[in-house]
Design an enzyme around this catalytic site. Structure first.
Site, PDB file in Angstrom:
ATOM      1  N   GLY A   1      -4.298   7.196   1.968  1.00 31.77           N
ATOM      2  CA  GLY A   1      -3.555   7.673   0.806  1.00 31.77           C
ATOM      3  C   GLY A   1      -2.074   7.459   1.016  1.00 31.77           C
ATOM      4  N   LYS A   2      -1.299   7.569  -0.004  1.00 26.71           N
ATOM      5  CA  LYS A   2       0.165   7.500   0.120  1.00 26.71           C
ATOM      6  C   LYS A   2       0.769   8.043  -1.151  1.00 26.71           C
ATOM      7  CE  LYS A   2       3.065   5.960   3.255  1.00 26.71           C
ATOM      8  NZ  LYS A   2       2.857   5.925   4.708  1.00 26.71           N
ATOM      9  N   GLY A   3       2.002   8.513  -1.044  1.00 23.12           N
ATOM     10  CA  GLY A   3       2.665   9.029  -2.239  1.00 23.12           C
ATOM     11  C   GLY A   3       4.150   8.780  -2.167  1.00 23.12           C
TER      12      GLY A   3
END
Ligand code: NAD
Length: 426
Positions: free
Chosen positions: A101-103
């Site tokens: 995931g990444k944000g």
């Protein structure tokens, strides 16, 4: 070409070597979820500003999504997608039970006051709460985010759900559920890969010297580079002859002592400046010269794209361990391979950080906190076993010295196997 498309190209090269089916390639390259949020924040002068942020969960076949949240004016959905894609393979090669995931938020945090930064962080975390959770998606710090911001994230989520949720983010301060050994973890992982890389090259006759005669140059002297340098000198007894950061480099032919390295690291940190400005009389070199030194081991631990088709031909190291993300361009990778240089790829070499983040999450969920030695031992076990799995793939697929493709193959195989075993719902 966009960053995401580029990332998929690297993946596809390895997927073809291992004969992965086209439909599986399709499943594994598409992000599972992409959330974009536009949200208002009250500024100190009373006006309201709308910011845009993203959270992408690339793949969750092996467990909850894991990956940092960055604050930067250049953050885009394409970048966040590419970074989440890489996290899937990093977690898989490290064999920790996470997906990728990444944000990020498109913002220059330096233009915000502390109070504005806190309101921005809390509102963003509330906005993405619909897809995150201790067993769904666990964010962490990245570019321009830190322990304080993780503390605000943890508190915001905890307030919203009505109880303290220690496992919702990692990279928290020690006082509120952080893990011992997290700060040094990425540098320690690099040091483990140096040791394992040297062992492998000794077996192949490419390195014949004893550790005490092996010379090391470290490019980047921040969190990753400084710990990698200190631990390589102190625990492996190698000669760290050169270090550099954005202000310049220092050189000592007989190798810096661990005490000198730790003194330089402390001074640069305390004064928020570079090694060139705290130099207590060592010979100076440029950062470009450092990369081309006649050393046995090179550790790029600063930024991306420092070894390119312009300088790859001048690199003399036998072993390169990528502490930074993407320090070698694909063109340079090919030149280094033709010169017989052994490269331990970033997503294996710098996976020590996410591995100790995983330990932090486990400790938070159990409310039972480990001693520093337990963390170090567990990291050592995890990383040596990941390294050896990649060596096995290297040999099985007859990939020569192409550790990057071998690492992808290990990672892709783990995610593809999980996907196959779970089956397609419904
Ligand atoms: P940092 O900000 O603590 O340190 C970066 C270092 O690079 C500094 O010493 C800086 O002066 C130096 N630098 C910047 N530009 C340079 C240049 N042009 N030439 C030479 N030196 C230069 O960052 P960090 O946390 O140590 O991260 C370094 C790299 O490792 C990044 O690519 C990061 O994405 C990657 N990484 C970090 C972690 C982690 O846990 N910190 C985990 C995985 C990957």
């Amino acid at each position: 070409m966009g960053l995401y498309e580029n990332a998929v190209r690297q993946f596809t090269k390895a997927a073809k070597v291992m004969g992965l089916r086209e439909d599986m390639i399709d499943v594994l390259t598409k992000p599972k979820r992409e959330l974009t949020v536009n949200f208002p924040v009250r500024m100190d002068d009373g006006t309201i500003k709308v910011f845009t942020g993203h959270r992408v969960q690339h793949n969750i076949a092996r467990g909850p999504a894991k990956g940092g949240i960055r604050y930067h004016q250049d953050v885009s959905l394409d970048e966040v997608k590419a970074l989440s894609f890489w996290m899937t393979w990093k977690c898989a090669v490290a064999d920790i039970p996470y997906g990728g995931g990444k944000g990020g938020i498109t913002v220059n945090p330096k233009e915000l006051s502390d109070a504005e930064l806190e309101r921005l962080s809390r509102r963003f975390f509330s906005e993405i709460q619909i897809i995150i959770g201790e067993d769904k998606d666990i964010p962490a710090p990245d570019v321009n985010t830190n322990g304080q911001i993780m503390a605000w994230f943890m508190d915001t989520y905890s307030m919203n759900v009505g109880h303290t949720a220690l496992g919702i983010v990692t990279g928290k301060p020690l006082e509120i559920g952080g893990s011992k050994g997290r700060t040094e973890a990425t540098g320690r992982g690099v040091r483990i890969c140096v040791e394992e890389g040297v062992k492998y090259l000794r077996k192949n006759g490419k390195i014949t010297k004893d550790n005490k005669d092996l010379t090391v140059a470290v490019h980047g002297f921040g969190n990753v580079g400084s710990y990698a340098a200190m631990l390589t000198a102190e625990e492996l007894g190698m000669k760290v002859v050169a270090i550099a950061d954005s202000t310049g480099g220092l050189y000592k032919e007989e190798g810096f002592t661990p005490a000198e390295l730790s003194d330089l690291a402390e001074k640069t940190l305390a004064r928020k400046t570079g090694v060139a400005h705290v130099n207590p009389g060592f010979k100076t070199i440029t950062t470009e010269e450092l990369l081309e030194l006649d050393v046995d081991i090179l550790i790029p631990a600063a930024i991306e794209n420092v070894i390119t088709d312009k300088n790859a031909n001048n690199i003399k190291a036998t072993l390169i361990v990528e502490g930074a993300n993407g320090p070698i361009t694909p063109e340079a990778d090919e030149i280094l391979a033709s010169k017989g240089i052994f490269v331990v790829p970033d997503f294996l070499a710098n996976s020590g950080g996410v591995t100790v983040s995983y330990f932090e999450w486990v400790q938070g969920l159990q409310s039972y906190f480990w001693e520093l030695e337990d963390v170090r031992k567990a990291l050592h076990t995890k990383m040596t076993s990941a390294f050896n799995d990649v060596i096995s793939a290297l040999e099985k697929y007859d990939l020569g010295l192409d550790m990057r493709s071998a690492a992808y193959i290990v990672a892709i195989d783990r995610v593809a196997t999980a996907t196959r075993l779970r089956g397609i719902y419904p």
